[in-house]
Design a protein around this motif. Sequence first.
Motif, PDB file in Angstrom:
ATOM      1  N   ASN A 216       0.814  -1.225   0.000  1.00  0.00           N
ATOM      2  CA  ASN A 216       0.000   0.000   0.000  1.00  0.00           C
ATOM      3  C   ASN A 216       0.840   1.264   0.000  1.00  0.00           C
ATOM      4  N   THR A 217       1.894   1.274   0.806  1.00  0.00           N
ATOM      5  CA  THR A 217       2.710   2.492   0.894  1.00  0.00           C
ATOM      6  C   THR A 217       3.577   2.678  -0.345  1.00  0.00           C
ATOM      7  N   THR A 218       3.966   1.575  -0.985  1.00  0.00           N
ATOM      8  CA  THR A 218       4.721   1.687  -2.234  1.00  0.00           C
ATOM      9  C   THR A 218       3.847   2.273  -3.331  1.00  0.00           C
ATOM     10  N   ARG A 219       2.596   1.831  -3.382  1.00  0.00           N
ATOM     11  CA  ARG A 219       1.701   2.286  -4.452  1.00  0.00           C
ATOM     12  C   ARG A 219       1.049   3.627  -4.140  1.00  0.00           C
ATOM     13  N   TYR A 220       0.680   3.842  -2.873  1.00  0.00           N
ATOM     14  CA  TYR A 220      -0.131   5.025  -2.545  1.00  0.00           C
ATOM     15  C   TYR A 220       0.591   6.022  -1.636  1.00  0.00           C
ATOM     16  N   LEU A 248     -10.739   0.682  -4.840  1.00  0.00           N
ATOM     17  CA  LEU A 248     -11.098   2.095  -4.725  1.00  0.00           C
ATOM     18  C   LEU A 248     -10.363   2.911  -5.776  1.00  0.00           C
ATOM     19  N   GLU A 249      -9.084   2.644  -5.955  1.00  0.00           N
ATOM     20  CA  GLU A 249      -8.302   3.379  -6.947  1.00  0.00           C
ATOM     21  C   GLU A 249      -8.886   3.202  -8.348  1.00  0.00           C
ATOM     22  N   LEU A 250      -9.253   1.980  -8.693  1.00  0.00           N
ATOM     23  CA  LEU A 250      -9.822   1.717 -10.015  1.00  0.00           C
ATOM     24  C   LEU A 250     -11.133   2.492 -10.211  1.00  0.00           C
ATOM     25  N   LEU A 251     -11.955   2.533  -9.164  1.00  0.00           N
ATOM     26  CA  LEU A 251     -13.212   3.268  -9.254  1.00  0.00           C
ATOM     27  C   LEU A 251     -12.956   4.767  -9.412  1.00  0.00           C
ATOM     28  N   LEU A 252     -11.997   5.280  -8.656  1.00  0.00           N
ATOM     29  CA  LEU A 252     -11.672   6.703  -8.753  1.00  0.00           C
ATOM     30  C   LEU A 252     -11.173   7.055 -10.157  1.00  0.00           C
ATOM     31  N   GLN A 253     -10.382   6.185 -10.737  1.00  0.00           N
ATOM     32  CA  GLN A 253      -9.889   6.420 -12.090  1.00  0.00           C
ATOM     33  C   GLN A 253     -11.030   6.409 -13.110  1.00  0.00           C
ATOM     34  N   GLN A 254     -11.956   5.474 -12.936  1.00  0.00           N
ATOM     35  CA  GLN A 254     -13.051   5.319 -13.896  1.00  0.00           C
ATOM     36  C   GLN A 254     -14.085   6.436 -13.801  1.00  0.00           C
ATOM     37  N   PRO A 270      -9.672   4.712   6.224  1.00  0.00           N
ATOM     38  CA  PRO A 270      -8.255   5.117   6.222  1.00  0.00           C
ATOM     39  C   PRO A 270      -7.699   5.469   4.856  1.00  0.00           C
ATOM     40  N   SER A 271      -8.407   5.127   3.777  1.00  0.00           N
ATOM     41  CA  SER A 271      -7.885   5.426   2.441  1.00  0.00           C
ATOM     42  C   SER A 271      -7.699   6.928   2.227  1.00  0.00           C
ATOM     43  N   HIS A 272      -8.435   7.739   2.993  1.00  0.00           N
ATOM     44  CA  HIS A 272      -8.309   9.199   2.853  1.00  0.00           C
ATOM     45  C   HIS A 272      -6.921   9.689   3.269  1.00  0.00           C
ATOM     46  N   GLY A 273      -6.167   8.869   3.969  1.00  0.00           N
ATOM     47  CA  GLY A 273      -4.848   9.287   4.419  1.00  0.00           C
ATOM     48  C   GLY A 273      -3.732   9.068   3.421  1.00  0.00           C
ATOM     49  N   TYR A 274      -3.991   8.301   2.350  1.00  0.00           N
ATOM     50  CA  TYR A 274      -2.951   7.980   1.371  1.00  0.00           C
ATOM     51  C   TYR A 274      -2.887   9.054   0.288  1.00  0.00           C
ATOM     52  N   PRO A 275      -1.738   9.701   0.090  1.00  0.00           N
ATOM     53  CA  PRO A 275      -1.641  10.813  -0.869  1.00  0.00           C
ATOM     54  C   PRO A 275      -2.110  10.472  -2.275  1.00  0.00           C
ATOM     55  N   LYS A 276      -1.797   9.274  -2.771  1.00  0.00           N
ATOM     56  CA  LYS A 276      -2.140   8.917  -4.155  1.00  0.00           C
ATOM     57  C   LYS A 276      -3.636   8.652  -4.334  1.00  0.00           C
ATOM     58  N   LEU A 277      -4.365   8.496  -3.230  1.00  0.00           N
ATOM     59  CA  LEU A 277      -5.817   8.371  -3.315  1.00  0.00           C
ATOM     60  C   LEU A 277      -6.494   9.698  -2.976  1.00  0.00           C
ATOM     61  N   LYS A 278      -5.914  10.393  -2.017  1.00  0.00           N
ATOM     62  CA  LYS A 278      -6.473  11.667  -1.579  1.00  0.00           C
ATOM     63  C   LYS A 278      -6.441  12.718  -2.700  1.00  0.00           C
ATOM     64  N   LYS A 279      -5.570  12.529  -3.671  1.00  0.00           N
ATOM     65  CA  LYS A 279      -5.429  13.515  -4.759  1.00  0.00           C
ATOM     66  C   LYS A 279      -6.684  13.621  -5.621  1.00  0.00           C
ATOM     67  N   TYR A 280      -7.521  12.564  -5.593  1.00  0.00           N
ATOM     68  CA  TYR A 280      -8.740  12.596  -6.402  1.00  0.00           C
ATOM     69  C   TYR A 280      -9.773  13.496  -5.723  1.00  0.00           C
ATOM     70  N   LYS A 281     -10.120  14.589  -6.359  1.00  0.00           N
ATOM     71  CA  LYS A 281     -10.999  15.587  -5.750  1.00  0.00           C
ATOM     72  C   LYS A 281     -12.420  15.075  -5.561  1.00  0.00           C
ATOM     73  N   HIS A 282     -12.814  14.073  -6.325  1.00  0.00           N
ATOM     74  CA  HIS A 282     -14.185  13.555  -6.172  1.00  0.00           C
ATOM     75  C   HIS A 282     -14.278  12.466  -5.101  1.00  0.00           C
ATOM     76  N   LEU A 283     -13.181  12.197  -4.399  1.00  0.00           N
ATOM     77  CA  LEU A 283     -13.256  11.399  -3.168  1.00  0.00           C
ATOM     78  C   LEU A 283     -13.622  12.395  -2.068  1.00  0.00           C
ATOM     79  N   VAL A 284     -14.928  12.554  -1.843  1.00  0.00           N
ATOM     80  CA  VAL A 284     -15.401  13.731  -1.106  1.00  0.00           C
ATOM     81  C   VAL A 284     -15.640  13.505   0.379  1.00  0.00           C
TER      82      VAL A 284
END
Length: 319
Positions: A216-220, A248-254, A270-284
Amino acid sequence: MEQAMFCYQCEQTAGGKGCTKSGVCGKTPEIANLQDLLIYQLKGISCYAKTILDRSEVIDKNVVQFTENGLFTTLTNVNFDSEVHVRMLKESQQIKEELRNLAGEGNYPEQATYNLSGTKEDMLKDSTKAGIMYDQSIDEDIRSLRSTILYGLKGVSAYGHQARFIGHCNDQVDNMYFYGLEATTNNNLTLEDMIRMTMRVGDASVQVMQVLDEANTTRYQNPSPQKVNVHTKKGPFIIVSGHDLRDLELLLQQTEGKGINIYTHGEMLPSHGYPKLKKYKHLVGNYGSAWQNQQKEFDEIPGCILMTTNCLMRPRETY
């Protein structure tokens, strides 16, 4: 009256003793019995795999992945689809036969020598031999440790499944599936042997959490504490529950740029804490509370829900 099923693998069980008519989680007797048979098959596969490993040979990672997915599939709240179980059972027989040929002749238990029946109806008949049986000839402490090892490996498989999904695994953990499952069939092992095996499964559970954390930390990237919105916004939305960050990442991309808001639920918070997921503005934000409240919380919303990995509860008919 004969029990339709018996399952006591989780804290939800009826009366704290076990589900015998249908699962509190929503599991039907048919699913419970097919899962018993799938575990039986995985134990048989592991008997041959251990022989191969003991010769310092390598087990194909596709076999490891199937065994891991099989264990994971039988966890509470993961999969209620009977056809998926039948397909996995048929594949388990193919894998067993391949390993049987590689391992060669030996003194193997019934879990290994058993050959799967061809139809679902016959599989369900055979499942009675695979259920939890309290064999009075086996020491009760050994029986208990066999269950502890099995449920420990199921827990390991949940984290291993997620880590493998994003390309990370550990050979020691992978081999532990086979060593642990074989031990639950081996009547030659002493109480001390079983205690040692239980401790090895415990070590594997720590190792696999390290593997998943690295994945998780390597990817996100490394997570950090964040303030998370818990209020809803106007507009189309999808709620994501469960554990799997890659889903979650796949859904955010789609959904990026399509005007769809994404909310997490339960253990996905906890996914809100990972920078590579938090960058998606529509993760509200995050909707609702813990997984055990999902039936009530999901019943009240006019929208779509994506369940990832485990913690699925059957939606109410009103949903």
